[in-house]
Structure formats: C-alpha cells, structure tokens
Motif scaffolding. Structure first.
Motif: not given
Length: 198
Positions: A131-160
């Motif tokens: 019910s979640k996935a891993i998002a690999s996030i790359s930002k300038r001048r920092s190492a890639t960060v792996h963040v777990e994001i649930s489908f529920e969180e994504a749905e809630k973010l779209a609503e917000e």
C-alpha cells in the motif's frame, strides 16, 4: 538485513514465487494515477496563486508580471503584496497570509511525490500487494534520499492541494472582486513592434 538485500543473495532457484507482471503493472498504474492527480491539483493551485498575485498587484500589467513565476515565487510575491496592500482590511490580510502560509509545506510534499522515482517493491505471492512505494528523491548537492509514500498519503495530498486552491480562489473572489475585473494588457502597442512582430 532488508528484503532487497536478502533477495540479492538468493540464487534464481531459491527466490520465492513473485506476483505476476499484470499485478505489478496494475500497482504501477495506480501509483502513476496518484502522481498525476497530485500534479493536476498542484497546477490548479499554482494557477489560483497567479490569479491572487494579479489581484493583489492591482495593475493592468499584473498578468505579465505573474507570468512564468513558479508556485514558491508566487507565494513569496503574494505574501509581500498582502503585507503592503492598502485595500485589504486587517482581517483580510491575516486570512490571506494564513492561507499562503499553508502552501509551501504542501509543495514540499508534492515535489517528493512528483519528482521522485517510484519503485514498487518485489512482492511474493504469499504477501499482500503493498500500500506504499519508495520514492528516490535527488536534490542539489545532497545524496539521494529514499522516502516511503503510501497511496493513502498521495490521495490525501491531492485532496489537500485541491482544497487549498479552492480556498485561495474563493478568498480572492470575495476580497478582491474589483481588482479581478481589471482589464489586463498582455500585448505591446502596435507602434512598439517592428515589421517582424517583435
């Protein structure tokens, strides 16, 4: 040791049976749809922020001034304009700044979701679909960060994002009605263009 590392050390014969390609494609499709919903809602929010900036600026050149600004720039500009706009009452100013103060945290979450590289987990047939996935996030001048994001969180973010956009637009329409009606000048006068239209 994580499941991923465990799977790397197993030979092909020792791997547990995994869920079908069709099931994993459906999972990927669901993630893609959620990312699309978040992107759509944030684009709408950005458009409402642009409308707010044009109204707060109260200039016939406001549309040109707001064109091309990103959401964070629009928030900063609207915050500065709300602070100095003489036509707002103090309660209106406070309400506007309160709404604007909620935008950037949502945009940060949106960026993780939309710009992250999503990787569905390997799932054995004995386990439920994740019910979640891993998002690999790359930002300038920092190492890639792996963040777990649930489908529920994504749905809630779209609503917000969608709800906040509507609230900003409603506030703009109620508080800056006259400014919204101002005609906007977006084309140069004919004498300012040369024969090539530039």
């Amino acid at each position: 040791m994580s499941d991923e590392l465990t799977l790397q050390h197993l030979t092909e014969d020792e791997l547990p049976p995994l869920r079908s390609e069709e099931e994993m494609e459906q999972l990927q499709l669901r993630m893609s749809l959620l990312v699309g919903e978040v992107a759509r809602a944030s684009a709408s929010l950005e458009d409402f922020l642009r409308t707010l900036m044009i109204a707060l600026l109260d200039s016939k050149y406001g549309e040109v001034a707001a064109a091309g600004l990103g959401a964070n720039e629009l928030v900063d500009m609207c915050t500065a304009l709300a602070k100095i706009n003489h036509e707002l009452t103090e309660p209106q100013r406070a309400a506007c700044r309160s709404l604007l103060g909620t935008v950037k945290p949502l945009l940060t979450r949106r960026n993780s979701l939309v710009h992250g590289v999503w990787a569905p987990e390997h799932v054995s047939v004995e386990e439920p679909l994740p019910s979640k996935a891993i998002a690999s996030i790359s930002k300038r001048r920092s190492a890639t960060v792996h963040v777990e994001i649930s489908f529920e969180e994504a749905e809630k973010l779209a609503e917000e994002l969608s709800k906040l956009g509507s609230e900003i637009f409603t506030w703009t329409c109620r508080s800056l009605t006259r400014q919204l009606r101002r005609e906007q000048v977006t084309e140069p006068p004919p004498e300012a263009t040369d024969q090539n239209g530039v």
